[in-house]
Scaffold this motif. Structure first.
Motif, PDB file in Angstrom:
ATOM      1  N   UNK A   1      -1.325 -14.100  38.422  1.00  0.00           N
ATOM      2  CA  UNK A   1      -0.591 -13.388  37.278  1.00  0.00           C
ATOM      3  C   UNK A   1       0.986 -13.531  37.654  1.00  0.00           C
ATOM      4  N   UNK A   2       1.380 -14.403  38.645  1.00  0.00           N
ATOM      5  CA  UNK A   2       2.866 -14.204  39.114  1.00  0.00           C
ATOM      6  C   UNK A   2       3.411 -15.172  38.187  1.00  0.00           C
ATOM      7  N   UNK A   3       2.926 -16.423  37.653  1.00  0.00           N
ATOM      8  CA  UNK A   3       3.546 -17.351  36.806  1.00  0.00           C
ATOM      9  C   UNK A   3       2.719 -17.902  35.998  1.00  0.00           C
ATOM     10  N   UNK A   4       3.149 -18.359  34.828  1.00  0.00           N
ATOM     11  CA  UNK A   4       2.150 -18.827  33.858  1.00  0.00           C
ATOM     12  C   UNK A   4       2.606 -20.515  33.429  1.00  0.00           C
ATOM     13  N   UNK A   5       1.742 -21.303  32.974  1.00  0.00           N
ATOM     14  CA  UNK A   5       2.389 -22.467  32.827  1.00  0.00           C
ATOM     15  C   UNK A   5       2.632 -22.714  31.236  1.00  0.00           C
ATOM     16  N   UNK A   6       3.657 -23.348  30.824  1.00  0.00           N
ATOM     17  CA  UNK A   6       4.183 -23.081  29.665  1.00  0.00           C
ATOM     18  C   UNK A   6       4.335 -24.893  29.172  1.00  0.00           C
ATOM     19  N   UNK A   7       4.495 -25.871  29.843  1.00  0.00           N
ATOM     20  CA  UNK A   7       4.595 -27.097  29.447  1.00  0.00           C
ATOM     21  C   UNK A   7       4.036 -28.085  30.201  1.00  0.00           C
ATOM     22  N   UNK A   8       2.938 -28.680  29.996  1.00  0.00           N
ATOM     23  CA  UNK A   8       2.065 -29.908  30.452  1.00  0.00           C
ATOM     24  C   UNK A   8       1.972 -29.690  32.026  1.00  0.00           C
TER      25      UNK A   8
ATOM     26  N   UNK B   1      10.221 -25.898  37.662  1.00  0.00           N
ATOM     27  CA  UNK B   1       9.581 -27.113  37.597  1.00  0.00           C
ATOM     28  C   UNK B   1       8.545 -27.090  38.771  1.00  0.00           C
ATOM     29  N   UNK B   2       7.701 -28.088  39.017  1.00  0.00           N
ATOM     30  CA  UNK B   2       6.401 -28.072  39.983  1.00  0.00           C
ATOM     31  C   UNK B   2       7.388 -28.054  41.269  1.00  0.00           C
ATOM     32  N   UNK B   3       8.558 -29.143  41.390  1.00  0.00           N
ATOM     33  CA  UNK B   3       9.218 -29.333  42.459  1.00  0.00           C
ATOM     34  C   UNK B   3      10.117 -27.826  42.888  1.00  0.00           C
ATOM     35  N   UNK B   4      10.486 -27.338  42.034  1.00  0.00           N
ATOM     36  CA  UNK B   4      11.555 -25.934  42.229  1.00  0.00           C
ATOM     37  C   UNK B   4      10.564 -25.117  42.818  1.00  0.00           C
ATOM     38  N   UNK B   5       9.377 -24.862  42.356  1.00  0.00           N
ATOM     39  CA  UNK B   5       8.302 -24.040  42.808  1.00  0.00           C
ATOM     40  C   UNK B   5       7.981 -24.008  44.344  1.00  0.00           C
ATOM     41  N   UNK B   6       7.619 -25.339  44.460  1.00  0.00           N
ATOM     42  CA  UNK B   6       7.076 -25.709  45.746  1.00  0.00           C
ATOM     43  C   UNK B   6       8.393 -25.498  46.905  1.00  0.00           C
ATOM     44  N   UNK B   7       9.521 -25.664  46.303  1.00  0.00           N
ATOM     45  CA  UNK B   7      10.822 -25.534  47.245  1.00  0.00           C
ATOM     46  C   UNK B   7      10.949 -24.013  47.747  1.00  0.00           C
ATOM     47  N   UNK B   8      10.705 -23.258  46.452  1.00  0.00           N
ATOM     48  CA  UNK B   8      10.873 -21.906  46.604  1.00  0.00           C
ATOM     49  C   UNK B   8       9.604 -21.144  47.537  1.00  0.00           C
ATOM     50  N   UNK B   9       8.751 -21.378  47.617  1.00  0.00           N
ATOM     51  CA  UNK B   9       7.666 -21.059  48.206  1.00  0.00           C
ATOM     52  C   UNK B   9       7.600 -21.691  49.796  1.00  0.00           C
ATOM     53  N   UNK B  10       8.173 -22.683  50.063  1.00  0.00           N
ATOM     54  CA  UNK B  10       8.253 -23.192  51.055  1.00  0.00           C
ATOM     55  C   UNK B  10       9.719 -22.474  52.218  1.00  0.00           C
ATOM     56  N   UNK B  11      10.631 -22.261  51.276  1.00  0.00           N
ATOM     57  CA  UNK B  11      11.709 -21.402  51.893  1.00  0.00           C
ATOM     58  C   UNK B  11      11.360 -20.049  52.129  1.00  0.00           C
ATOM     59  N   UNK B  12      10.485 -19.546  51.238  1.00  0.00           N
ATOM     60  CA  UNK B  12      10.089 -17.927  51.386  1.00  0.00           C
ATOM     61  C   UNK B  12       8.845 -17.821  52.405  1.00  0.00           C
TER      62      UNK B  12
ATOM     63  N   UNK C   1      13.766 -13.610  44.695  1.00  0.00           N
ATOM     64  CA  UNK C   1      14.550 -14.591  44.845  1.00  0.00           C
ATOM     65  C   UNK C   1      14.952 -15.454  43.450  1.00  0.00           C
ATOM     66  N   UNK C   2      13.892 -15.402  42.751  1.00  0.00           N
ATOM     67  CA  UNK C   2      13.848 -15.966  41.242  1.00  0.00           C
ATOM     68  C   UNK C   2      14.965 -15.201  40.563  1.00  0.00           C
ATOM     69  N   UNK C   3      15.108 -13.951  40.651  1.00  0.00           N
ATOM     70  CA  UNK C   3      15.888 -12.985  39.933  1.00  0.00           C
ATOM     71  C   UNK C   3      17.348 -13.215  40.351  1.00  0.00           C
ATOM     72  N   UNK C   4      17.682 -13.434  41.927  1.00  0.00           N
ATOM     73  CA  UNK C   4      18.769 -13.640  42.471  1.00  0.00           C
ATOM     74  C   UNK C   4      19.384 -15.109  41.807  1.00  0.00           C
TER      75      UNK C   4
END
Length: 241
Positions: free
Chosen positions: A52-59, A28-39, A18-21
């Motif tokens: 190890x699927x994602x890593x934090x990069x900013x705050x 962002x947190x909101x984008x991540x939540x939306x993707x997980x909900x969609x899937x 999904x992320x590649x497509x």
């Protein structure tokens, strides 16, 4: 109790696909939540980080998909909210438009709230808070000033001689009317006057336009120490080249 949620191989593949497509490397947190909900994946950001699927990069509000690098502009559009204006300036912008060949070692970001140097997701940034008057002539999609506006900043950064060289070289790709309009808006008077003098040397500016610029004080054309040279009375500039 072990709270680490294990994904099935199919779920992780679905998430990465999904992320590649969608061309997503940073979320962002909101984008991540939306993707997980969609899937239909029942998990939190903490679960994904522990696996190890994602890593934090900013705050704790911006994440990177672990096997992606992403771009500077994609990262910045996640760091700043939609209503927070910013733009890339300095070496990156000047190189992007072909004014210089030098590549940036760090990315200069003009904005309204952050003043610091920071490394984020492997990129070095210099965040600078600037006056509201600088936020015009910006291409929000590219996160850059448009070429005409970047030329004025280039004059501010590198001086008149480098500016007029770049303007002459790229004359066919520059809208002089836009350059004139942007120069009249520029908050640094001496830079605006030098830019308009340069435009006038290529294509004479009408007096009704020139008189919109405050030219009461006498300035030099370049930042050289010498104040010797003829005076251009139209712009009240000492031509000290």
């Amino acid at each position: 109790m072990n709270t680490v949620r294990r994904f099935s191989k199919n779920q992780e593949q679905d998430f990465r696909a999904y992320c590649a497509f969608e061309g997503l490397s940073f979320l962002t947190r909101n984008e991540l939540s939306a993707i997980l909900s969609t899937l239909g994946i029942n998990a939190t950001a903490t679960n994904l980080m522990r696996n190890g699927v994602i890593e934090p990069v900013y705050k704790g509000k911006v994440y990177r998909v672990s096997d992606k690098s992403g771009t500077v502009t994609e990262l910045l559009t996640r760091i700043f909210e939609a209503d927070e204006p910013f733009y890339l300036t300095g070496i990156y912008a000047y190189n992007a438009y072909g004014f210089i060949e030098q590549l940036p070692s760090r990315y200069q970001v003009a904005n309204r709230k952050i003043q610091k140097e920071k490394s984020i997701a492997g990129y070095g940034f210099i965040f600078s808070k600037v006056n509201d008057k600088y936020f015009y002539g910006i291409d929000r999609t590219a996160c850059l000033p448009v070429k005409e506006r970047a030329l004025i900043d280039f004059c501010h950064s590198f001086g008149y001689e480098r500016f007029i060289e770049a303007l002459t070289d790229q004359r066919a790709a520059v809208d002089l009317n836009t350059l004139i309009r942007f120069a009249l808006q520029y908050p640094v008077n001496k830079v605006a006057r030098r830019v308009l003098y340069g435009v006038d040397s290529l294509d004479r500016i009408d007096d009704d336009i020139r008189t919109q610029l405050d030219a009461k004080s006498l300035i030099t054309l370049t930042e050289r120490n010498s104040r010797e040279g003829r005076i251009d009375t139209r712009f009240n500039i000492i031509i000290n080249q």
